[in-house]
Design a protein around this motif. Structure first.
Motif, PDB file in Angstrom:
ATOM      1  N   LEU A   1     -11.807  35.964  -5.168  1.00  0.00           N
ATOM      2  CA  LEU A   1     -12.073  36.427  -3.815  1.00  0.00           C
ATOM      3  C   LEU A   1     -10.757  36.526  -3.047  1.00  0.00           C
ATOM      4  O   LEU A   1      -9.760  35.890  -3.431  1.00  0.00           O
ATOM      5  CB  LEU A   1     -13.023  35.467  -3.104  1.00  0.00           C
ATOM      6  N   PRO A   2     -10.721  37.303  -1.946  1.00  0.00           N
ATOM      7  CA  PRO A   2      -9.473  37.432  -1.181  1.00  0.00           C
ATOM      8  C   PRO A   2      -8.870  36.097  -0.769  1.00  0.00           C
ATOM      9  O   PRO A   2      -7.652  35.896  -0.841  1.00  0.00           O
ATOM     10  CB  PRO A   2      -9.900  38.252   0.041  1.00  0.00           C
ATOM     11  N   GLY A   3      -9.722  35.134  -0.360  1.00  0.00           N
ATOM     12  CA  GLY A   3      -9.201  33.840   0.067  1.00  0.00           C
ATOM     13  C   GLY A   3      -8.517  33.067  -1.020  1.00  0.00           C
ATOM     14  O   GLY A   3      -7.688  32.188  -0.744  1.00  0.00           O
ATOM     15  N   ASP A   4      -8.825  33.381  -2.278  1.00  0.00           N
ATOM     16  CA  ASP A   4      -8.199  32.662  -3.395  1.00  0.00           C
ATOM     17  C   ASP A   4      -6.702  32.926  -3.460  1.00  0.00           C
ATOM     18  O   ASP A   4      -5.956  32.126  -4.041  1.00  0.00           O
ATOM     19  CB  ASP A   4      -8.840  33.074  -4.720  1.00  0.00           C
ATOM     20  N   ILE A   5      -6.257  34.055  -2.924  1.00  0.00           N
ATOM     21  CA  ILE A   5      -4.821  34.363  -2.925  1.00  0.00           C
ATOM     22  C   ILE A   5      -4.283  34.444  -1.501  1.00  0.00           C
ATOM     23  O   ILE A   5      -3.328  35.170  -1.219  1.00  0.00           O
ATOM     24  CB  ILE A   5      -4.516  35.675  -3.685  1.00  0.00           C
ATOM     25  N   ASN A   6      -4.932  33.693  -0.595  1.00  0.00           N
ATOM     26  CA  ASN A   6      -4.428  33.602   0.783  1.00  0.00           C
ATOM     27  C   ASN A   6      -4.528  34.926   1.532  1.00  0.00           C
ATOM     28  O   ASN A   6      -3.754  35.212   2.433  1.00  0.00           O
ATOM     29  CB  ASN A   6      -2.963  33.112   0.764  1.00  0.00           C
ATOM     30  N   LEU A   7      -5.501  35.761   1.156  1.00  0.00           N
ATOM     31  CA  LEU A   7      -5.638  37.083   1.766  1.00  0.00           C
ATOM     32  C   LEU A   7      -6.696  37.027   2.872  1.00  0.00           C
ATOM     33  O   LEU A   7      -7.803  36.525   2.667  1.00  0.00           O
ATOM     34  CB  LEU A   7      -6.042  38.111   0.705  1.00  0.00           C
ATOM     35  N   LYS A   8      -6.353  37.566   4.021  1.00  0.00           N
ATOM     36  CA  LYS A   8      -7.281  37.644   5.159  1.00  0.00           C
ATOM     37  C   LYS A   8      -7.638  39.100   5.410  1.00  0.00           C
ATOM     38  O   LYS A   8      -6.759  39.936   5.609  1.00  0.00           O
ATOM     39  CB  LYS A   8      -6.633  37.053   6.413  1.00  0.00           C
TER      40      LYS A   8
END
Length: 531
Positions: A488-495
């Protein structure tokens, strides 16, 4: 803050006053940067209809027309005066104004008992009498509807919440009210106002009279469609004087429309024959534009002396009008006037560039040393990307938050590379989808025609690590940041901003950032002896 609309809807139905008073609870206290005068607003984009109105106003003023405001509420009798035998056909398409009648509220023993129950006490004789007088004054329109609750709260010596409850539970007459129509109408043509305006001034001002008005008209169409609205803007003008002829209409049309880039003009007899115009004067204006060719843009004619005589106007009057929304559609190459005027009710279309602006990071370092740490982590990771574990490389040594910190990029597992296969993936937006892709032939189309967010998995991960190391340094403790498989985006610090996610969901697009990152970053606090 984002609040639960269903909860407030429910609370509003159960106890409106209590829900209303709870309103401030949804406000987030502002940080200092969101407080005036640090909080500022900059220029934004104008609505295409009002931008067109602005340009039309400037064009009219530039050719010597004074601006006027015509009555928007027109008695139906004015329509009979202006349209003669056509009046009934016109009135069939107007909106009549209506309103709620003032109820004759009775106050008997039963009502007094209910009020006493709500107040928790008995009304005094003076309060009963004042209540009757106040409701009678409301019936006679001596008190406005929006002032009634305030007046009653003073009479009954209680707050607005109790008054609202009393009106709802004790006096059902208010809820049972049904609107009644008057003989007043909303203006369906700007002409309805011009006759009244000219009747008031034609003998009092120098001739020729040149006036314009750009304002709303209302027409009760059978249905709104791609080219018709029930409420629209008319950009209308009149020229009144002893020597006014049909030639004035041609000259005004050319002078006005030239400001919009129209170069050639044709004037064709209009098949529609409105009775407020003289016979054979109603004319359609066609104009040629370099971008969109020949289009019909306006109509003009000479008012009939029969209609003018009803207002005592004894000079010829040329009237020219055009629909602002139609002009805006032409200028903006729009296909549906509803979408042009009310885009908020239609699917919003974003470009890939606009969507890319809504992709950022969840966590980033706040200090300059922390931001420099990000670059050091990336440089070290790229330099040793193919190193086989277990391995460890110093990426940074220096001061963060007043502590001496050493930071490593490392791979603790045997026979594993320092960087996982997806570390060098980059986030692109392509045809509305958010994709994390490597620089390979398979994704050449995405990287060539998509919009880069400027964020790689390595940059996002390094930023998260630097932020956590910065925070740990404040407390003088070490930390380890591990990013493994991204799903998911949050897994790579993506907002991803909520509006971007809503757009992707509404349009059945996708967000795909899956990939093996497998990156480990570790910090340690150096003892004073090593500094």
């Amino acid at each position: 803050m984002i609040f639960d609309t269903e909860e407030f809807k429910k609370r509003g139905k159960e106890d409106f006053e209590s829900a209303w008073h709870a309103g401030p609870s949804v406000l987030t206290p502002p940080t200092t940067d969101l407080m005036y005068p640090r909080l500022t607003y900059s220029r934004a984009q104008a609505h295409p209809v009002f931008e067109t109105i602005h340009r039309l106003r400037e064009a009219y003023l530039a050719i010597g027309f004074q601006e006027a405001e015509n009555p928007i509420i027109v008695d139906e009798q004015e329509v009979y005066r202006q349209f003669g035998p056509e009046a009934m056909a016109v009135l069939d398409r107007v909106f009549y104004l209506g309103g709620l009648p003032r109820p004759n509220v009775g106050i008997g023993k039963e009502q007094i008992q209910k009020i006493n129950s709500i107040l928790g006490r008995d009304l005094s004789e003076d309060e009963e009498e004042s209540l009757r007088k106040t409701l009678h004054a409301y019936k006679k329109s001596e008190i406005d509807g929006d002032e009634l609750a305030y007046e009653l709260s003073g009479v009954l010596h209680t707050d607005d919440a109790r008054i609202v409850e009393i009106l709802d539970r004790v006096f059902p007459e208010f809820r049972a009210l049904k609107p009644e129509s008057s003989r007043q109408t909303l203006r369906s043509h700007m002409t309805s106002g011009w006759f009244q305006t000219l009747g008031a001034i034609w003998e009092k001002v120098p001739h020729p009279i040149r006036l314009f008005s750009i304002d709303r008209c209302f027409r009760r169409e059978q249905a709104e469609d791609s080219h018709r609205l029930m409420s629209y803007h008319s950009a209308s003008c009149v020229v009144a004087g002893e020597y006014v002829t049909i030639e004035d209409g041609k000259a005004v049309a050319r002078a006005l429309l030239s400001a919009f880039g129209y170069t050639d003009f044709e004037f064709r007899p209009d098949d529609k024959r409105s009775k407020y115009y003289m016979p054979d004067t109603q004319t359609e204006v066609y104009a040629a534009h370099p971008d969109h060719g020949w289009v019909e843009v306006a109509t003009f004619g000479i008012y009939s002396p029969v209609a003018l005589a009803e207002y005592g106007v004894g000079i010829p009057v040329m009237n020219l009008g055009l629909g602002v929304e139609r002009m805006a559609m032409i200028m903006n190459k729009a296909k549906d006037v509803r979408e042009l005027c009310f885009p908020q009710f239609f699917p919003i279309q974003y470009t890939d560039t606009e969507l890319a602006a809504g992709v950022s990071l969840l966590a980033e370092p706040a200090t300059t040393p922390g931001k420099n740490l990000v670059r050091s982590l990336i440089n070290t990771a790229v330099t040793h990307s193919t190193a086989i574990g277990p391995c460890s490389f110093v990426a940074f040594e220096g001061e963060i938050a007043g502590k001496q910190i050493r930071v490593y990029v490392e791979e603790p597992e045997e026979n594993a590379k320092l960087l996982g296969p997806a570390c060098m993936n980059e986030i692109f937006v392509h045809k509305g989808a958010i994709l994390g892709v490597p620089d390979t032939e398979k994704f050449a189309e995405v990287r060539k025609n998509g919009i880069s967010t400027g964020i790689s998995y390595l940059f996002a991960a390094a930023s998260q690590a630097a932020a956590e190391i910065e925070q740990a340094a404040h407390f003088g403790i070490p930390t380890t940041v591990q990013i493994k498989m991204a799903r998911l985006p949050g897994d790579i610090n993506l907002k991803i901003e909520p509006w971007v996610m809503r757009y992707i969901t509404d349009n059945n697009l996708k967000t795909d950032v899956r990939g093996p990152v497998f990156l480990t970053i570790r910090s340690e606090v150096l003892p004073t002896s090593e500094v």
